[in-house]
Scaffold this motif. Structure first.
Motif, PDB file in Angstrom:
ATOM      1  N   PHE A 175      58.071  25.437 -29.577  1.00  0.00           N
ATOM      2  CA  PHE A 175      58.858  24.592 -30.466  1.00  0.00           C
ATOM      3  C   PHE A 175      58.804  25.178 -31.862  1.00  0.00           C
ATOM      4  CE2 PHE A 175      58.830  20.876 -33.453  1.00  0.00           C
ATOM      5  CZ  PHE A 175      60.206  20.666 -33.411  1.00  0.00           C
ATOM      6  N   ILE A 176      59.973  25.289 -32.493  1.00  0.00           N
ATOM      7  CA  ILE A 176      60.065  25.715 -33.885  1.00  0.00           C
ATOM      8  C   ILE A 176      60.687  24.571 -34.662  1.00  0.00           C
ATOM      9  CG2 ILE A 176      60.991  27.415 -35.493  1.00  0.00           C
ATOM     10  CD1 ILE A 176      61.136  29.349 -33.082  1.00  0.00           C
ATOM     11  N   ASP A 177      59.957  24.011 -35.605  1.00  0.00           N
ATOM     12  CA  ASP A 177      60.416  22.844 -36.347  1.00  0.00           C
ATOM     13  C   ASP A 177      61.460  23.247 -37.386  1.00  0.00           C
ATOM     14  OD1 ASP A 177      60.621  20.194 -37.031  1.00  0.00           O
ATOM     15  OD2 ASP A 177      58.479  19.908 -37.349  1.00  0.00           O
ATOM     16  N   ASP A 178      62.085  22.257 -37.976  1.00  0.00           N
ATOM     17  CA  ASP A 178      63.144  22.521 -38.954  1.00  0.00           C
ATOM     18  C   ASP A 178      62.636  23.261 -40.181  1.00  0.00           C
ATOM     19  OD1 ASP A 178      64.883  21.223 -37.252  1.00  0.00           O
ATOM     20  OD2 ASP A 178      64.668  19.290 -38.256  1.00  0.00           O
ATOM     21  N   LEU A 227      63.736  12.084 -35.399  1.00  0.00           N
ATOM     22  CA  LEU A 227      62.808  11.777 -34.315  1.00  0.00           C
ATOM     23  C   LEU A 227      62.468  13.045 -33.529  1.00  0.00           C
ATOM     24  CD1 LEU A 227      63.913   8.453 -32.549  1.00  0.00           C
ATOM     25  CD2 LEU A 227      61.761   8.879 -33.738  1.00  0.00           C
ATOM     26  N   TYR A 228      61.229  13.099 -33.072  1.00  0.00           N
ATOM     27  CA  TYR A 228      60.818  14.146 -32.147  1.00  0.00           C
ATOM     28  C   TYR A 228      60.957  13.599 -30.722  1.00  0.00           C
ATOM     29  CZ  TYR A 228      58.866  16.641 -36.130  1.00  0.00           C
ATOM     30  OH  TYR A 228      58.715  17.306 -37.325  1.00  0.00           O
ATOM     31  N   TYR A 229      61.574  14.406 -29.864  1.00  0.00           N
ATOM     32  CA  TYR A 229      61.722  14.075 -28.455  1.00  0.00           C
ATOM     33  C   TYR A 229      60.913  15.092 -27.651  1.00  0.00           C
ATOM     34  CZ  TYR A 229      65.765  11.208 -29.836  1.00  0.00           C
ATOM     35  OH  TYR A 229      66.591  10.265 -30.420  1.00  0.00           O
ATOM     36  N   CYS A 230      60.090  14.590 -26.764  1.00  0.00           N
ATOM     37  CA  CYS A 230      59.251  15.449 -25.928  1.00  0.00           C
ATOM     38  C   CYS A 230      59.559  15.153 -24.467  1.00  0.00           C
ATOM     39  CB  CYS A 230      57.778  15.188 -26.223  1.00  0.00           C
ATOM     40  SG  CYS A 230      56.625  16.071 -25.155  1.00  0.00           S
ATOM     41  N   ILE A 231      59.802  16.191 -23.671  1.00  0.00           N
ATOM     42  CA  ILE A 231      60.014  15.985 -22.246  1.00  0.00           C
ATOM     43  C   ILE A 231      59.002  16.785 -21.449  1.00  0.00           C
ATOM     44  CG2 ILE A 231      62.484  15.593 -22.617  1.00  0.00           C
ATOM     45  CD1 ILE A 231      63.020  18.281 -21.325  1.00  0.00           C
ATOM     46  N   SER A 250      56.496  11.615 -35.777  1.00  0.00           N
ATOM     47  CA  SER A 250      55.664  12.736 -36.197  1.00  0.00           C
ATOM     48  C   SER A 250      55.151  13.447 -34.962  1.00  0.00           C
ATOM     49  CB  SER A 250      54.487  12.240 -37.046  1.00  0.00           C
ATOM     50  OG  SER A 250      53.502  13.248 -37.194  1.00  0.00           O
ATOM     51  N   LEU A 251      54.977  14.773 -35.052  1.00  0.00           N
ATOM     52  CA  LEU A 251      54.406  15.505 -33.927  1.00  0.00           C
ATOM     53  C   LEU A 251      53.012  15.006 -33.580  1.00  0.00           C
ATOM     54  CD1 LEU A 251      55.419  19.228 -34.630  1.00  0.00           C
ATOM     55  CD2 LEU A 251      56.250  17.753 -32.793  1.00  0.00           C
ATOM     56  N   HIS A 310      72.683  13.633 -23.639  1.00  0.00           N
ATOM     57  CA  HIS A 310      73.062  12.463 -24.411  1.00  0.00           C
ATOM     58  C   HIS A 310      71.799  12.040 -25.163  1.00  0.00           C
ATOM     59  CE1 HIS A 310      76.280  11.577 -21.096  1.00  0.00           C
ATOM     60  NE2 HIS A 310      76.646  12.549 -21.916  1.00  0.00           N
ATOM     61  N   ILE A 311      71.820  12.129 -26.466  1.00  0.00           N
ATOM     62  CA  ILE A 311      70.597  11.931 -27.238  1.00  0.00           C
ATOM     63  C   ILE A 311      70.904  11.251 -28.559  1.00  0.00           C
ATOM     64  CG2 ILE A 311      70.755  14.253 -28.231  1.00  0.00           C
ATOM     65  CD1 ILE A 311      67.674  14.385 -28.190  1.00  0.00           C
ATOM     66  N   GLY A 312      69.987  10.381 -28.986  1.00  0.00           N
ATOM     67  CA  GLY A 312      70.116   9.729 -30.275  1.00  0.00           C
ATOM     68  C   GLY A 312      69.505   8.342 -30.273  1.00  0.00           C
TER      69      GLY A 312
END
Length: 345
Positions: A175-178, A227-231, A250-251, A310-312
């Protein structure tokens, strides 16, 4: 003689054009620009300037079993990929390691050092003090490997294996954050899975940001609209299962409860997560689910399931897989519908 030469050129050109497409077709053979099925399983994608680079497990038939291979493909549009060669060809990294594997290679580009850094899961069985291999113990090595290169396509130079922060490490994700900070996601069988920040040079794991106490593999993260989404995938080996997701601001968490990303009876449409790819276009941002459809008895024929999610607002759903297109400049996608219509996202 001239006719023969022109015929060869025409045949080569036809093959190249045949391999070109504007559509991603989940679960189908995905030919590269030379017509061969893409071999980049369990992989990851990064973007450097205007080029996407896809690294993965090379599973072509009849490979030399003394080595493990990581392939590299390049694309400008995420649809048509050119094979750049095997970025890493690795012999056994530990003389006491047997029945070993190299899985889920992920590459980071360090802008400061102008260096490509590859992480990979290396596992297998170890020889004991008596020189015997306990094949009943399963994988026990449980380490990451690191390799570096100054060129995207390699060759990468292998540096070492280690257990990040002293923990077991099996499946890994990236993962590379913004803000550009880089993280390794790794599954620690006794405890759960970790989100850990890499050092400035990306050559080591610096800090354990969060331990999510779920026993999942195929971990992937994306940051989308605050938001952070983790799968992740359940521990069912080659067999597909209902992949799940959680969210956090937050991570470091706290993370929400995990929910299904698709109807559970579909078992993620036969796939297992490997990465969430963010495509930021001029008109919208699209998040692509990257999954593998494994064929353990014919690994060279394993397929890929890529679909725009589909995300949000804290919700994430993987839609029914269908052919689709993407414009990487605008970020817009179009998904084919059964009646032949398309829906624009």
């Amino acid at each position: 003689m001239k006719k023969i030469i022109w015929l060869i050129i025409l045949l080569c050109s036809t093959k190249y054009l045949w391999a070109q497409t504007d559509t991603i077709k989940p679960s189908a053979i995905w030919p590269d620009t030379h017509g061969g099925h893409i071999q980049a399983h369990g992989g990851g994608v990064i973007k450097v300037k205007d080029t996407y680079l896809w690294y993965g497990e090379q599973r072509t038939r009849d490979l030399d079993t003394a080595y493990r291979y990581v392939s590299c493909y390049a694309s400008k549009n995420l649809v048509n990929w050119t094979f750049k060669g095997n970025a890493l060809i690795l012999t056994r990294p530990d003389q006491n390691l047997r029945n070993w594997v190299l899985e889920r290679p992920k590459v980071f580009y360090n802008k400061k050092n102008k260096q490509y850094v590859m992480y990979m899961h290396i596992d297998g069985q170890m020889v004991d003090a008596n020189g015997q291999v306990n094949t009943a113990s399963g994988y026990s090595y449980a380490r990451v490997g690191v390799a570096v290169s100054n060129r995207a396509e390699g060759p990468f130079k292998f540096i070492r294996t280690f257990r990040p922060l002293g923990y077991q490490s099996r499946d890994i994700g990236q993962f590379i954050d913004d803000d550009g900070s880089a993280y390794l996601i790794f599954e620690d069988r006794p405890n759960g899975f970790h989100i850990a920040r890499l050092s400035d040079d990306y050559l080591d794991v610096e800090k354990d940001v969060c331990l999510i106490p779920e026993h999942m593999e195929g971990g992937a993260i994306v940051h989308y609209k605050g938001l952070y989404y983790c799968i992740g995938s359940l521990l069912t080996g080659w067999t597909p299962n209902p992949n799940k997701y959680a969210t956090a601001i937050s991570l470091a968490g706290p993370w929400s409860d995990f929910k299904d990303i698709a109807p559970p009876e579909q078992r993620t449409y036969g796939s297992q997560s490997t990465m969430l790819l963010k495509v930021e276009g001029a008109k919208q941002t699209t998040i692509i689910y990257m999954g593998d459809i494994w064929k353990p008895s014919a690994q060279w024929d394993s397929r890929y399931l890529w679909m725009p999610l589909h995300i949000g607002d804290g919700q994430l759903a993987l839609p029914q897989p269908r052919p689709w297109t993407i414009n990487v400049k605008t970020g817009q996608t179009n998904t084919s519908q059964p009646a032949g219509n398309t829906i624009q996202h």
